[in-house]
Design an enzyme around this catalytic site. Structure first.
Site, PDB file in Angstrom:
ATOM      1  N   SER A 318       0.839  -1.184   0.075  1.00  0.00           N
ATOM      2  CA  SER A 318       0.054  -0.099   0.106  1.00  0.00           C
ATOM      3  C   SER A 318       0.728   1.306   0.117  1.00  0.00           C
ATOM      4  CB  SER A 318      -0.927   0.020   1.088  1.00  0.00           C
ATOM      5  OG  SER A 318      -1.806   0.860   1.234  1.00  0.00           O
ATOM      6  N   ASP A 329      10.367   5.728 -10.055  1.00  0.00           N
ATOM      7  CA  ASP A 329       9.919   6.517 -11.185  1.00  0.00           C
ATOM      8  C   ASP A 329      10.719   7.546 -11.738  1.00  0.00           C
ATOM      9  OD1 ASP A 329       8.300   4.537 -11.589  1.00  0.00           O
ATOM     10  OD2 ASP A 329       6.455   5.804 -11.557  1.00  0.00           O
ATOM     11  N   LYS A 343      -0.521  -4.144  -3.155  1.00  0.00           N
ATOM     12  CA  LYS A 343      -1.742  -3.683  -2.746  1.00  0.00           C
ATOM     13  C   LYS A 343      -2.093  -2.333  -3.360  1.00  0.00           C
ATOM     14  CE  LYS A 343      -3.750  -5.353   0.099  1.00  0.00           C
ATOM     15  NZ  LYS A 343      -4.722  -6.401  -0.439  1.00  0.00           N
TER      16      LYS A 343
END
Length: 467
Positions: A318, A329, A343
């Site tokens: 999560s 990224d 998740k």
């Protein structure tokens, strides 16, 4: 896991991140709100119709149960069970929430609650451990990420609801609960006794691993996580005399927490002035109005570009995946370890009345590069398995003894006997590279206690050298 809380009276959409279920005295402990959006949503009830034939079938079943079932069952119980069944069979995270569940939503962000300190989700009729929290009873007893709980004390939990399982596990502080678990790699079920206690989760811990190289452990994304992180970095800078060369962020077995906290943590290290035009940290996409959320970075990087390594594993879920994904990224950090849990679903909590509600999966969240984490997780840049490096056995007090040490031993047939060919034991031998054998044999104790962290430290040193 991201949740939306919709209040029908005030028509407000409340976005929060939760990480499945944390077992505690009071039941299932969830995270509190992270983002409060004043988005108005229209009532779409008129846009949907329910086939009258299906309503009649449903009514017939209830009537037959009330007429023929061996026990008398109240209408409320029948309807609650029906709602629970409808939601449970949608996906693992949609659920019916009774009054206790709704109360438990507010407990976890305080950082102190009762129980055994483990996050779980229902799976195949049993309970799967996402991760044990740092230090609480489950962690100390040896419960691991991926364990499947199949029995609580003497009771099998096949097809048991999560709430029923929670009620069996919770109890008074100091009492024991016996969990029978299935673990990958083990041929037989394991029985682990866990002593219940009051769980106090310190969301952020820090220390210097070596001069100039800091370590920050984020165990859970609670409300004070941002302040705790700033304090930890200030402490590391002071301890390194203002020369902090790099930092390791440890998100292993971090089950998530508040979305707001996760965004703040990622933003701490992302300078919006150096990012692309959208400057996104995370965004969500769903069907209903108000579930599309975009969180963007702000100017400034608290580490001023110092190298970073992020550690993750199968227990990172999560909110931890949001942080790891954003830093990955933008190439702000090297992500190491093993693949995260995956998740990435968004839930909407909709009140039914004053004592119950339903929780529906309504959207997914994405990393800045558009990657959906749901059921895929974050793949590390460098895979480092959780290995156990065994220490060499202690040498005899006399040291290593071989044939050459024996009095009157025969010389090797290929060599001419030389006088005083026996090395002085008081002098240290020197290897070809000029290092003494004693120094050459020294290994960082971190390699034995935490191999993944040891490799992360080596990577951090390499990144600092390159910089």
């Amino acid at each position: 896991m991201i949740y939306i809380f919709k209040n029908r009276n005030m028509m407000r959409v409340l976005s929060i991140v939760l990480s499945s279920v944390i077992i505690c005295f009071s039941g299932i402990a969830f995270s509190e709100t992270a983002v409060d959006n004043e988005t108005e949503t229209s009532d779409q009830g008129d846009a949907f119709s329910i086939p009258i034939n299906d309503i009649q079938r449903f009514s017939t079943v209830i009537a037959q149960i009330k007429r023929y079932y061996i026990d008398d069952v109240s209408d409320k119980t029948l309807f609650n069970n029906a709602i629970r069944g409808m939601l449970t069979n949608l996906d693992p995270h949609s659920a019916f929430l009774d009054v206790d569940d709704l109360k438990d939503i507010e407990t976890v962000t305080t950082g102190e609650f009762g129980g055994i300190g483990v996050e779980i989700i229902p799976e195949n009729g049993y309970i799967k451990v996402i991760s044990p929290l740092d230090d609480p009873p489950a962690d100390k007893a040896g419960i691991k990420s991926g364990d499947m709980i199949i029995r609580i004390n003497s009771h099998l939990i096949k097809k048991m609801t999560t709430r029923e399982a929670i009620n069996m596990i919770r109890g008074k502080r100091g009492t024991n609960v016996l969990l029978t678990i299935l673990r990958k790699g083990e041929k037989k079920p394991l029985k682990i006794a866990v002593t219940r206690d009051v769980i106090k989760v310190a969301s952020v811990k820090s220390k210097l691993l070596e001069n100039g190289y800091g370590y920050i452990r984020i165990a859970f994304f609670q409300a004070p996580a941002k302040k705790d992180l700033y304090d930890a970095i200030a402490k590391l800078k002071k301890e390194s005399n203002g020369k902090l060369k790099g930092v390791i962020i440890d998100l292993r077995n971090n089950p998530g927490g508040l979305l707001d906290a996760a965004i703040n943590i990622a933003d701490t290290f992302l300078d919006a002035n150096k990012l692309n035009n959208d400057k996104l940290i995370v965004y969500t996409k769903g069907r209903i109005p108000g579930t599309d959320i975009k969180a963007k970075a702000s100017p400034g990087d608290l580490l001023n570009g110092a190298p970073m390594v992020v550690l993750i594993n199968g227990g990172s879920a999560s909110a931890s995946e949001i942080v790891a994904g954003a830093l990955q990224d933008y190439e702000r950090a090297i992500v190491m370890g093993t693949k995260s849990f995956g998740k990435g679903s968004v839930q909407t909590i909709i009140p039914i009345d004053n004592t119950s509600g339903i929780k529906l999966t309504t959207a997914l969240y994405y990393t800045p590069a558009g990657r959906s984490i749901q059921a895929k997780g974050i793949e590390p840049d460098i895979v480092v398995s959780e290995l156990k490096v065994e220490k060499p056995e202690d040498e005899s007090i006399l040291g290593n003894i071989d044939e050459a040490d024996l009095e009157g031993h025969l010389e090797n047939g290929n060599h001419v006997k030389k006088e005083n060919n026996k090395a002085d034991p008081t002098k240290m031998k020197t290897s070809e590279n000029g290092l003494e054998d004693e120094e050459e044999s020294k290994i960082n104790p971190l390699a034995y206690s935490d191999y993944q962290l040891f490799e992360a430290l080596n990577m951090l040193k390499g990144l600092n050298t390159l910089k």
